[in-house]
Enzyme design. Structure first.
Site, short mmCIF file in Angstrom:
data_model
loop_
_atom_site.label_atom_id
_atom_site.label_comp_id
_atom_site.label_asym_id
_atom_site.label_seq_id
_atom_site.Cartn_x
_atom_site.Cartn_y
_atom_site.Cartn_z
N LYS A 77 0.86 -1.19 0.00
CA LYS A 77 0.00 0.00 0.00
C LYS A 77 0.89 1.23 0.00
O LYS A 77 1.83 1.33 0.80
CB LYS A 77 -0.90 0.02 1.22
CG LYS A 77 -1.74 1.28 1.29
CD LYS A 77 -2.91 1.11 2.19
CE LYS A 77 -2.58 1.55 3.60
NZ LYS A 77 -3.79 1.82 4.38
C1 R5P Z 1 -2.94 4.39 8.59
O1 R5P Z 1 -3.51 5.07 9.37
C2 R5P Z 1 -3.61 3.27 8.04
O2 R5P Z 1 -2.77 2.30 7.48
C3 R5P Z 1 -4.72 3.58 7.08
O3 R5P Z 1 -5.37 2.39 6.86
C4 R5P Z 1 -4.31 4.15 5.74
O4 R5P Z 1 -3.61 5.33 5.89
C5 R5P Z 1 -5.47 4.30 4.76
O5 R5P Z 1 -6.37 5.19 5.20
P1 R5P Z 1 -6.55 6.63 4.53
O6 R5P Z 1 -7.20 6.38 3.21
O7 R5P Z 1 -7.43 7.36 5.48
O8 R5P Z 1 -5.20 7.24 4.35
#
Ligand code: R5P
Length: 245
Positions: free
Chosen positions: A151
């Site tokens: 990710k």
């Molecule tokens: C970090 O806070 C986490 O891995 C979140 O799942 C990630 O950042 C994705 O969430 P967002 O789309 O709010 O950035």
């Protein structure tokens, strides 16, 4: 993938104060849910049968150095909870870079024994520049060292070079809340430039109409909808939801 794991270091993030009220209506539209075992056990009903991506690293809160994480989950509990994947933060260039990389490789090894995938989350420290050069470096290191998928954040310049140089699938995080049309455009651009999908949190659960937004994001990722088509859909669904209230 719908990300709601923010509480593991941020506490009750805006939009996640009452997961039972705000998130449960989104579940029918999420392919996969990324969350902590605490929320999974206490709030998510067993009738949810789609993919579970469990947050498997943690330690510091927003009050401390965020890269100071350790593995925060035993593989036996991940099996018990039927996790499809384990998510671990990797801070390339951060103060605890090596430890976070080793957290990931240990989870890869544990997951491999039981057929559980590892999602490496490239966490960009405050001191890092969010550009394609950094994302290429971080994503490639995670892939080389065994992550099943990665990710990362979308970058406007050269995101295609990030996906092209990473041999495993990439999904993008949504990041801070954007106007809904801009978030849909970002998701569209990422998929057009090689992302396998999105792992979006705040841009869905902080949207004016989260139920409409998650469906609009689905249209972009699964149906190849243009940003305009997806946004028009969002607006009409938002009105429909309002009518129900
Ligand atoms: C970090 O806070 C986490 O891995 C979140 O799942 C990630 O950042 C994705 O969430 P967002 O789309 O709010 O950035």
């Amino acid at each position: 993938m719908l990300a709601i794991d923010h509480g593991y270091f941020q506490g009750p993030t805006t939009g996640l104060e009452r997961v039972d009220i705000t998130i449960l209506p989104l579940l029918p539209y999420a392919d996969t849910l990324m969350l902590t075992r605490g929320i999974l056990r206490s709030v998510i009903p067993p009738t949810y049968t789609r993919g579970i991506v469990l947050r498997a690293s943690g330690g510091p809160s927003i009050l401390k150095e965020l890269s100071d994480e350790e593995i925060a989950l035993d593989i036996e509990d991940a099996i018990r909870l039927n996790a499809a994947a384990l998510a671990v933060q990797v801070f390339i260039g951060g103060p605890y870079e090596t430890r976070t990389v080793h957290n990931m490789t240990r989870l890869v090894d544990m997951g491999m024994r039981y057929g559980i995938a590892t999602l490496a989350v490239t966490a960009v420290g405050r001191e890092m520049v969010r550009d394609a050069r950094y994302m290429r470096l971080a994503c490639r290191i995670c892939a080389e060292l065994g992550a099943t998928y990665v990710k990362t954040y979308y970058v406007a310049e050269g995101f295609d070079t990030v996906t092209a140089s990473c041999p495993v699938p990439i999904v993008i995080a949504g990041g801070k809340k954007l106007p809904e049309n801009e978030a849909l455009e970002m998701a569209h651009n990422a998929v057009q430039q090689g992302a396998a999908g999105v792992d979006m949190g705040r841009n869905i659960f902080q949207a004016e109409s989260p139920v409409a937004m998650i469906q609009a994001v689905r249209k972009v990722v699964h149906e190849g909808a243009s940003p305009r088509e997806a946004y028009d859909f969002y607006l009409s669904e938002k009105e429909r939801e309002r009518g129900k209230a």
